[in-house]
Write a protein that holds these residues in place. Structure first.
Motif, PDB file in Angstrom:
ATOM      1  N   LEU A   1     -40.505 -32.867  -6.813  1.00 51.27           N
ATOM      2  CA  LEU A   1     -39.620 -32.217  -7.972  1.00 51.27           C
ATOM      3  C   LEU A   1     -40.419 -30.846  -7.927  1.00 51.27           C
ATOM      4  CD1 LEU A   1     -37.916 -32.380 -10.415  1.00 51.27           C
ATOM      5  CD2 LEU A   1     -39.598 -33.314 -11.831  1.00 51.27           C
TER       6      LEU A   1
ATOM      7  N   ARG B   1     -35.650 -41.087 -14.388  1.00 54.81           N
ATOM      8  CA  ARG B   1     -37.102 -41.390 -13.550  1.00 54.81           C
ATOM      9  C   ARG B   1     -38.030 -41.880 -14.617  1.00 54.81           C
ATOM     10  NH1 ARG B   1     -39.099 -40.119  -8.645  1.00 54.81           N
ATOM     11  NH2 ARG B   1     -40.173 -42.060  -8.022  1.00 54.81           N
TER      12      ARG B   1
ATOM     13  N   SER C   1     -33.773 -40.169  -8.886  1.00 55.72           N
ATOM     14  CA  SER C   1     -34.309 -38.486  -8.785  1.00 55.72           C
ATOM     15  C   SER C   1     -33.425 -37.947  -7.928  1.00 55.72           C
ATOM     16  CB  SER C   1     -35.836 -38.765  -8.443  1.00 55.72           C
ATOM     17  OG  SER C   1     -36.763 -39.069  -9.171  1.00 55.72           O
TER      18      SER C   1
ATOM     19  N   MET D   1     -37.695 -35.766 -14.659  1.00 55.76           N
ATOM     20  CA  MET D   1     -38.743 -36.886 -14.419  1.00 55.76           C
ATOM     21  C   MET D   1     -39.447 -36.885 -15.754  1.00 55.76           C
ATOM     22  SD  MET D   1     -41.560 -36.865 -11.356  1.00 55.76           S
ATOM     23  CE  MET D   1     -40.592 -37.119 -10.060  1.00 55.76           C
TER      24      MET D   1
END
Length: 220
Positions: free
Chosen positions: A29, A83, A92, A123
């Motif tokens: 990420l 997430r 994700s 996230m």
């Protein structure tokens, strides 16, 4: 149901890892967000909402065209989170694809940016993802069960998101239209939605968006 298999560790000098699903890590990420920042898109803003217990970032993206003819207070807002459960890695990948489309040059993406403000928290449980937990945070809590009364010391991520959602709800210049929390299911197939029962809102209103999705694609 039970999945069982036999694996032979035949190389003493190698490290083997087993994943419930294709991994999508905290580092994945951050690399994606770094790529977006490097592009310097005028329609993307990245904010640090808070630090987690283990001092990782909780990032918020705002995606909209600030120079569109539609004033900001007339745009609808769509808020995404993903997430919260670390083991649900498909969430994700879905969120990654969503962001990639919204920042793309696709004509539909451009129209959406002109008329909608997108808020995305890609996230929600960075510590749990980093530690390889399945549902819990670094202190063993399922963050998705603490929206009503989160504690700052134990659930800083939920506190931060809850606070900004309440601020947006009470802001007369914000038209919050949809909130979507992206998960993945261990047994469910294809795409589906759970909707909340909200006081003052009819079932037809809550089911409208899933109904539209089912009409647009046979994957839903």
């Amino acid at each position: 149901y039970v999945l069982s298999f036999l694996f032979v560790f035949d190389r003493d000098d190698e490290t083997f890892q087993f994943a419930y699903c294709y991994p999508y890590t905290y580092s994945d990420l951050q690399k994606f967000l770094l790529y977006i920042r490097a592009k310097e898109f005028p329609f993307v803003k990245q904010e640090l909402l808070c630090r987690t217990i283990l001092h990782r970032r909780l990032d918020l993206l705002t995606i909209t065209n600030p120079e569109s003819e539609t004033p900001a207070n007339q745009k609808k807002m769509v808020f995404f989170t993903a997430r919260v459960h670390p083991g649900e890695t498909p969430a994700s990948f879905i969120c990654h694809g969503l962001i990639s489309f919204l920042i793309s040059s696709h004509p539909l993406a451009q129209v959406l940016r002109d008329h909608v403000i997108f808020k995305v928290i890609p996230m929600l449980n960075p510590d749990g993802v980093f530690l390889g937990n399945y549902r819990c945070s670094s202190v063993g809590n399922d963050l998705n069960r603490h929206w009503l009364n989160p504690a700052e010391w134990a659930h800083p991520e939920i506190c931060a998101v809850r606070n900004i959602l309440l601020e947006l709800k009470d802001d007369p210049n914000v038209n919050m239209d949809v909130f979507i929390d992206i998960h993945s299911h261990s047994t469910g197939t294809s795409s589906f939605m759970y909707v909340n029962s909200i006081d003052g809102s009819s079932d037809a209103q809550q089911l409208l968006f899933p109904k539209l999705l089912s009409a647009k694609t046979n994957l839903f």
